[in-house]
Write an enzyme that holds these catalytic residues in place. Structure first.
Site, PDB file in Angstrom:
ATOM      1  N   ASP A   1       5.082 -10.468  38.769  1.00  0.00           N
ATOM      2  CA  ASP A   1       6.237  -9.706  39.271  1.00  0.00           C
ATOM      3  C   ASP A   1       6.402  -9.841  40.787  1.00  0.00           C
ATOM      4  OD1 ASP A   1       6.272  -8.972  36.648  1.00  0.00           O
ATOM      5  OD2 ASP A   1       6.269  -6.823  36.982  1.00  0.00           O
TER       6      ASP A   1
ATOM      7  N   ASP B   1       6.242 -13.553  34.846  1.00  0.00           N
ATOM      8  CA  ASP B   1       7.568 -12.964  35.124  1.00  0.00           C
ATOM      9  C   ASP B   1       7.806 -12.801  36.621  1.00  0.00           C
ATOM     10  OD1 ASP B   1       7.618 -12.679  32.339  1.00  0.00           O
ATOM     11  OD2 ASP B   1       6.902 -10.614  32.418  1.00  0.00           O
TER      12      ASP B   1
END
Length: 367
Positions: A189, A216
């Site tokens: 992230d 991600d």
């Protein structure tokens, strides 16, 4: 191989360099003109320009105090080269604020901290969560950043007891946010390209930027254009099998016709070939009607991307095939169409609607 934190701790002096997480080969002495071509407190470019230098040669010694002092709209904060270790929040009241690294090389000016989602809150009321882990949070509309590195050097290996490994380098929520020549360093992230709320879209533009991570590491619900950017996937020492992670995880609201657009960019990797997926959709519990959107076009996809199955599914009820994922004229070993059903392709006519101008509407970022 030194850890990222070791690398950043070695960055001392005004000319320090961060090179893909490796330690600087050398540290240059402090420059007599710490703000370069951007003037100085004695020769201010304009009354709305403020200067930050940890050694006391500016108006402020830390970035947060300079931002807090930039009351009203349209200020510029020039940051001297060095590692600025602290969290930073740019509130919604600081409209049209610009942060500039004094050096033209973004590796020289680093804004970094090391919180994670699992980091306990100081008051003992739980953990910080993903948003709370951000080294930098930008809520203001019209925000611009140039020649800066945004980093989160929290490491899983240092904190095996944590269950929340998300560690955001920057969370961007403001509409009309633009980044030029910036770097975003983290693991899970890294770059949270988001919006203020489900009902309020945020247009964002990233030009000539670099982002690295593993899980991600570019995610959120913004309408974001990534133009001529470089995305680099990292080797994970805690995993021996593929996949190591995913580059993009958009969470575009269903009512928003524009999610993430990646154009004229490239994806490279330090991991073995095929160990990364290009993307997976994020449908958060706060928005089960999300319809994630990602278009990647005219971009080079390196061998690190799994060409046969480039997309994955985060939640079983929301398969990637039901989302708005598409490609157009990509190239490189990770872009080979070996299983056509796994790589939705836009026609030339369809691609004509997937452009930066269409994404950004009446906003034209100043390059």
């Amino acid at each position: 191989m030194p850890t990222r934190r070791t690398a950043l701790s070695l960055l001392t002096g005004a000319g320090a360099t961060l090179a893909l997480g490796a330690p600087a080969a050398h540290a240059r002495p402090a420059h007599p003109r710490p703000f370069g071509r951007y003037g100085s407190p004695a020769r201010r470019l304009d009354p709305r320009t403020l200067y930050v230098d940890a050694h006391g040669r500016g108006d402020h010694t830390d970035v947060q105090s300079a931002v807090d002092a930039a009351t009203g709209a349209g200020h510029t904060v020039v940051i001297a080269a060095g590692v600025h270790r602290a969290t930073l929040v740019v509130g919604a009241e600081h409209r049209d604020l610009t942060l500039v690294g004094a050096s033209p090389d973004a590796r020289d000016t680093v804004l970094v901290y090391d919180n994670a989602a699992g980091t306990p809150r100081p008051d003992g009321s739980g953990t910080l969560g993903t948003s709370g882990s951000a080294s930098v949070t930008v809520k203001a509309a019209g925000f611009t950043a140039r020649d800066l590195t945004f980093a989160n050097d929290w490491l899983r290996s240092d904190n095996p007891e944590y269950t929340g490994a998300q560690a955001v380098a920057i969370k961007v929520q403001g509409d009309r946010s633009a980044f030029y020549g910036c770097r975003f360093l983290g693991h899970q992230d890294t770059l949270y390209a988001d919006s203020p709320s489900l009902a309020v879209p945020a247009r964002q533009y990233y030009r000539d930027c670099y982002a690295e991570g593993d899980v991600d590491f570019v995610f959120g619900r913004a309408s974001a254009v990534f133009d001529r950017c470089h995305f680099r996937t990292l080797t994970r020492t805690d995993r021996t099998a593929a996949p190591h992670g995913f580059v993009f995880a958009p969470s575009t609201p269903g009512a928003n016709p524009h999610g993430y657009l990646v154009v004229r960019s490239r994806v490279t990797s330090t991991a073995p070939d095929g160990y990364y997926k290009l993307a997976r959709p994020w449908v958060p519990s706060s928005d089960p009607t999300a319809h994630p959107m990602l278009t990647v076009r005219e971009s080079h996809l390196g061998a690190g991307i799994d060409a046969s199955e480039p997309y994955g599914t985060m939640s079983s009820g929301f398969p990637w095939q039901d989302q708005r994922f598409a490609e157009h004229r990509n190239y490189g070993p990770g872009a080979r169409v070996t299983v056509p059903a796994n790589r939705p392709q836009l026609s030339a006519f369809e691609a004509s609607a997937h452009t930066p101008a269409r994404w950004l509407g009446d906003w034209r970022p100043r390059g």
